[in-house]
Write a protein that holds these residues in place. Structure first.
Motif, PDB file in Angstrom:
ATOM      1  N   ILE A  51       0.852  -1.182   0.000  1.00 35.68           N
ATOM      2  CA  ILE A  51       0.000   0.000   0.000  1.00 35.68           C
ATOM      3  C   ILE A  51       0.892   1.238   0.000  1.00 35.68           C
ATOM      4  O   ILE A  51       1.909   1.289   0.706  1.00 35.68           O
ATOM      5  CB  ILE A  51      -0.966  -0.025   1.197  1.00 35.68           C
ATOM      6  N   SER A  52       0.508   2.220  -0.804  1.00 34.48           N
ATOM      7  CA  SER A  52       1.285   3.449  -0.887  1.00 34.48           C
ATOM      8  C   SER A  52       1.178   4.244   0.408  1.00 34.48           C
ATOM      9  O   SER A  52       0.344   3.952   1.275  1.00 34.48           O
ATOM     10  CB  SER A  52       0.819   4.290  -2.068  1.00 34.48           C
ATOM     11  N   ASN A  53       2.006   5.280   0.529  1.00 40.37           N
ATOM     12  CA  ASN A  53       2.107   5.972   1.812  1.00 40.37           C
ATOM     13  C   ASN A  53       0.805   6.634   2.244  1.00 40.37           C
ATOM     14  O   ASN A  53       0.498   6.680   3.440  1.00 40.37           O
ATOM     15  CB  ASN A  53       3.239   7.003   1.782  1.00 40.37           C
ATOM     16  N   LEU A  54       0.005   7.101   1.300  1.00 42.38           N
ATOM     17  CA  LEU A  54      -1.274   7.715   1.649  1.00 42.38           C
ATOM     18  C   LEU A  54      -2.449   6.761   1.457  1.00 42.38           C
ATOM     19  O   LEU A  54      -3.598   7.159   1.631  1.00 42.38           O
ATOM     20  CB  LEU A  54      -1.487   8.989   0.826  1.00 42.38           C
ATOM     21  N   GLY A  55      -2.145   5.530   1.115  1.00 43.05           N
ATOM     22  CA  GLY A  55      -3.200   4.534   0.985  1.00 43.05           C
ATOM     23  C   GLY A  55      -3.972   4.599  -0.314  1.00 43.05           C
ATOM     24  O   GLY A  55      -5.005   3.942  -0.448  1.00 43.05           O
ATOM     25  N   ILE A  56      -3.473   5.356  -1.276  1.00 40.67           N
ATOM     26  CA  ILE A  56      -4.219   5.531  -2.529  1.00 40.67           C
ATOM     27  C   ILE A  56      -4.047   4.341  -3.459  1.00 40.67           C
ATOM     28  O   ILE A  56      -4.973   3.936  -4.165  1.00 40.67           O
ATOM     29  CB  ILE A  56      -3.760   6.827  -3.221  1.00 40.67           C
ATOM     30  N   THR A  57      -2.856   3.767  -3.468  1.00 40.89           N
ATOM     31  CA  THR A  57      -2.547   2.670  -4.378  1.00 40.89           C
ATOM     32  C   THR A  57      -2.264   1.404  -3.601  1.00 40.89           C
ATOM     33  O   THR A  57      -1.530   1.428  -2.606  1.00 40.89           O
ATOM     34  CB  THR A  57      -1.319   3.019  -5.242  1.00 40.89           C
ATOM     35  N   THR A  58      -2.859   0.310  -4.056  1.00 38.73           N
ATOM     36  CA  THR A  58      -2.597  -0.995  -3.456  1.00 38.73           C
ATOM     37  C   THR A  58      -2.259  -1.998  -4.560  1.00 38.73           C
ATOM     38  O   THR A  58      -2.718  -1.873  -5.697  1.00 38.73           O
ATOM     39  CB  THR A  58      -3.797  -1.524  -2.668  1.00 38.73           C
ATOM     40  N   LYS A  59      -1.448  -2.972  -4.216  1.00 36.96           N
ATOM     41  CA  LYS A  59      -1.096  -4.045  -5.136  1.00 36.96           C
ATOM     42  C   LYS A  59      -1.118  -5.347  -4.373  1.00 36.96           C
ATOM     43  O   LYS A  59      -0.784  -5.383  -3.193  1.00 36.96           O
ATOM     44  CB  LYS A  59       0.285  -3.810  -5.744  1.00 36.96           C
ATOM     45  N   TYR A  60      -1.486  -6.405  -5.086  1.00 36.96           N
ATOM     46  CA  TYR A  60      -1.636  -7.708  -4.450  1.00 36.96           C
ATOM     47  C   TYR A  60      -0.955  -8.801  -5.264  1.00 36.96           C
ATOM     48  O   TYR A  60      -0.905  -8.734  -6.492  1.00 36.96           O
ATOM     49  CB  TYR A  60      -3.119  -8.070  -4.308  1.00 36.96           C
ATOM     50  N   ALA A  61      -0.496  -9.825  -4.552  1.00 36.13           N
ATOM     51  CA  ALA A  61      -0.002 -11.007  -5.231  1.00 36.13           C
ATOM     52  C   ALA A  61      -1.169 -11.753  -5.855  1.00 36.13           C
ATOM     53  O   ALA A  61      -2.285 -11.727  -5.323  1.00 36.13           O
ATOM     54  CB  ALA A  61       0.727 -11.907  -4.239  1.00 36.13           C
ATOM     55  N   ASP A  62      -0.911 -12.417  -6.954  1.00 36.10           N
ATOM     56  CA  ASP A  62      -1.977 -13.179  -7.622  1.00 36.10           C
ATOM     57  C   ASP A  62      -2.584 -14.225  -6.695  1.00 36.10           C
ATOM     58  O   ASP A  62      -3.770 -14.548  -6.797  1.00 36.10           O
ATOM     59  CB  ASP A  62      -1.426 -13.854  -8.872  1.00 36.10           C
ATOM     60  N   SER A  63      -1.782 -14.732  -5.783  1.00 36.55           N
ATOM     61  CA  SER A  63      -2.245 -15.806  -4.895  1.00 36.55           C
ATOM     62  C   SER A  63      -3.361 -15.344  -3.954  1.00 36.55           C
ATOM     63  O   SER A  63      -4.114 -16.168  -3.438  1.00 36.55           O
ATOM     64  CB  SER A  63      -1.076 -16.357  -4.077  1.00 36.55           C
ATOM     65  N   THR A  64      -3.476 -14.031  -3.740  1.00 36.65           N
ATOM     66  CA  THR A  64      -4.532 -13.564  -2.834  1.00 36.65           C
ATOM     67  C   THR A  64      -5.903 -13.620  -3.507  1.00 36.65           C
ATOM     68  O   THR A  64      -6.922 -13.701  -2.823  1.00 36.65           O
ATOM     69  CB  THR A  64      -4.269 -12.142  -2.358  1.00 36.65           C
ATOM     70  N   ASN A  65      -5.896 -13.545  -4.833  1.00 37.99           N
ATOM     71  CA  ASN A  65      -7.114 -13.807  -5.614  1.00 37.99           C
ATOM     72  C   ASN A  65      -8.340 -13.033  -5.131  1.00 37.99           C
ATOM     73  O   ASN A  65      -9.447 -13.575  -5.091  1.00 37.99           O
ATOM     74  CB  ASN A  65      -7.414 -15.303  -5.546  1.00 37.99           C
ATOM     75  N   GLY A  66      -8.145 -11.788  -4.758  1.00 41.49           N
ATOM     76  CA  GLY A  66      -9.267 -10.968  -4.307  1.00 41.49           C
ATOM     77  C   GLY A  66      -9.745 -11.266  -2.903  1.00 41.49           C
ATOM     78  O   GLY A  66     -10.746 -10.705  -2.459  1.00 41.49           O
ATOM     79  N   ARG A  67      -9.055 -12.117  -2.170  1.00 45.94           N
ATOM     80  CA  ARG A  67      -9.504 -12.494  -0.825  1.00 45.94           C
ATOM     81  C   ARG A  67      -8.918 -11.599   0.270  1.00 45.94           C
ATOM     82  O   ARG A  67      -9.449 -11.556   1.387  1.00 45.94           O
ATOM     83  CB  ARG A  67      -9.095 -13.952  -0.554  1.00 45.94           C
ATOM     84  N   PHE A  68      -7.811 -10.917  -0.051  1.00 39.92           N
ATOM     85  CA  PHE A  68      -7.119 -10.102   0.949  1.00 39.92           C
ATOM     86  C   PHE A  68      -7.281  -8.616   0.622  1.00 39.92           C
ATOM     87  O   PHE A  68      -7.327  -8.228  -0.545  1.00 39.92           O
ATOM     88  CB  PHE A  68      -5.631 -10.433   0.970  1.00 39.92           C
ATOM     89  N   THR A  69      -7.309  -7.800   1.679  1.00 37.30           N
ATOM     90  CA  THR A  69      -7.362  -6.346   1.514  1.00 37.30           C
ATOM     91  C   THR A  69      -6.358  -5.688   2.449  1.00 37.30           C
ATOM     92  O   THR A  69      -6.408  -5.922   3.667  1.00 37.30           O
ATOM     93  CB  THR A  69      -8.759  -5.803   1.815  1.00 37.30           C
ATOM     94  N   ILE A  70      -5.481  -4.895   1.884  1.00 41.23           N
ATOM     95  CA  ILE A  70      -4.533  -4.135   2.688  1.00 41.23           C
ATOM     96  C   ILE A  70      -5.079  -2.725   2.860  1.00 41.23           C
ATOM     97  O   ILE A  70      -5.664  -2.150   1.940  1.00 41.23           O
ATOM     98  CB  ILE A  70      -3.130  -4.117   2.039  1.00 41.23           C
ATOM     99  N   SER A  71      -4.897  -2.175   4.052  1.00 44.59           N
ATOM    100  CA  SER A  71      -5.337  -0.813   4.337  1.00 44.59           C
ATOM    101  C   SER A  71      -4.415  -0.220   5.397  1.00 44.59           C
ATOM    102  O   SER A  71      -3.615  -0.939   5.994  1.00 44.59           O
ATOM    103  CB  SER A  71      -6.794  -0.787   4.809  1.00 44.59           C
ATOM    104  N   ARG A  72      -4.545   1.072   5.603  1.00 48.59           N
ATOM    105  CA  ARG A  72      -3.723   1.715   6.623  1.00 48.59           C
ATOM    106  C   ARG A  72      -4.474   2.874   7.250  1.00 48.59           C
ATOM    107  O   ARG A  72      -5.342   3.480   6.622  1.00 48.59           O
ATOM    108  CB  ARG A  72      -2.398   2.188   6.041  1.00 48.59           C
ATOM    109  N   ASP A  73      -4.119   3.162   8.485  1.00 50.90           N
ATOM    110  CA  ASP A  73      -4.638   4.319   9.201  1.00 50.90           C
ATOM    111  C   ASP A  73      -3.422   5.112   9.658  1.00 50.90           C
ATOM    112  O   ASP A  73      -2.748   4.728  10.622  1.00 50.90           O
ATOM    113  CB  ASP A  73      -5.482   3.862  10.394  1.00 50.90           C
ATOM    114  N   ASN A  74      -3.133   6.182   8.952  1.00 49.52           N
ATOM    115  CA  ASN A  74      -1.921   6.939   9.257  1.00 49.52           C
ATOM    116  C   ASN A  74      -2.006   7.655  10.601  1.00 49.52           C
ATOM    117  O   ASN A  74      -0.979   7.894  11.237  1.00 49.52           O
ATOM    118  CB  ASN A  74      -1.613   7.927   8.135  1.00 49.52           C
ATOM    119  N   ASP A  75      -3.200   7.970  11.043  1.00 51.00           N
ATOM    120  CA  ASP A  75      -3.339   8.596  12.364  1.00 51.00           C
ATOM    121  C   ASP A  75      -3.004   7.605  13.471  1.00 51.00           C
ATOM    122  O   ASP A  75      -2.440   7.980  14.504  1.00 51.00           O
ATOM    123  CB  ASP A  75      -4.753   9.138  12.549  1.00 51.00           C
TER     124      ASP A  75
END
Length: 117
Positions: A51-75
């Motif tokens: 996940i990018s520093n402001l959370g705008i861009t995310t990338k996933y390995a093919d193995s996650t197949n839409g099952r995983f979600t990365i997120s962040r709370d900078n505060d």
């Protein structure tokens, strides 16, 4: 320097869900992309999600197949990995990492995820 501390791992049945968290300290968290990696026994550590520093861009390995979600709370200086529909092959130690210059420059200690009935 700083520190990353993962939490949220455990034993879950196939099809279940877990939410991992990684709490950061000692550096300007919002300035850095963050990643989740995993390492299964006898295998190399592999990238799961970024996940990018402001959370705008995310990338996933093919193995996650839409099952995983990365997120962040900078505060809260925390990055998360929501994992749904878990499979036995997701069993691994999951590590969060701080990225700089396209590579991981700091690792957490890891949290074990075991998917088994």
């Amino acid at each position: 320097q700083g520190q990353l501390v993962e939490s949220g791992g455990g034993l879950v049945q196939p099809g279940g869900s877990l939410r991992l968290a990684c709490a950061a300290s000692g550096f300007t968290f919002r300035a850095y992309p963050m990643t989740w990696y995993r390492q299964a026994p006898g295998k190399e550590r592999e990238l799961v999600a970024t996940i990018s520093n402001l959370g705008i861009t995310t990338k996933y390995a093919d193995s996650t197949n839409g099952r995983f979600t990365i997120s962040r709370d900078n505060d809260k200086r925390t990055v998360y990995l929501q994992m749904n529909n878990l499979k036995p092959e997701d069993t691994a130690v999951y590590y969060c990492g701080k990225e700089s210059g396209g590579k991981v420059v700091m690792w957490g200690q890891g949290t074990q995820v075991t998917v088994s009935s």
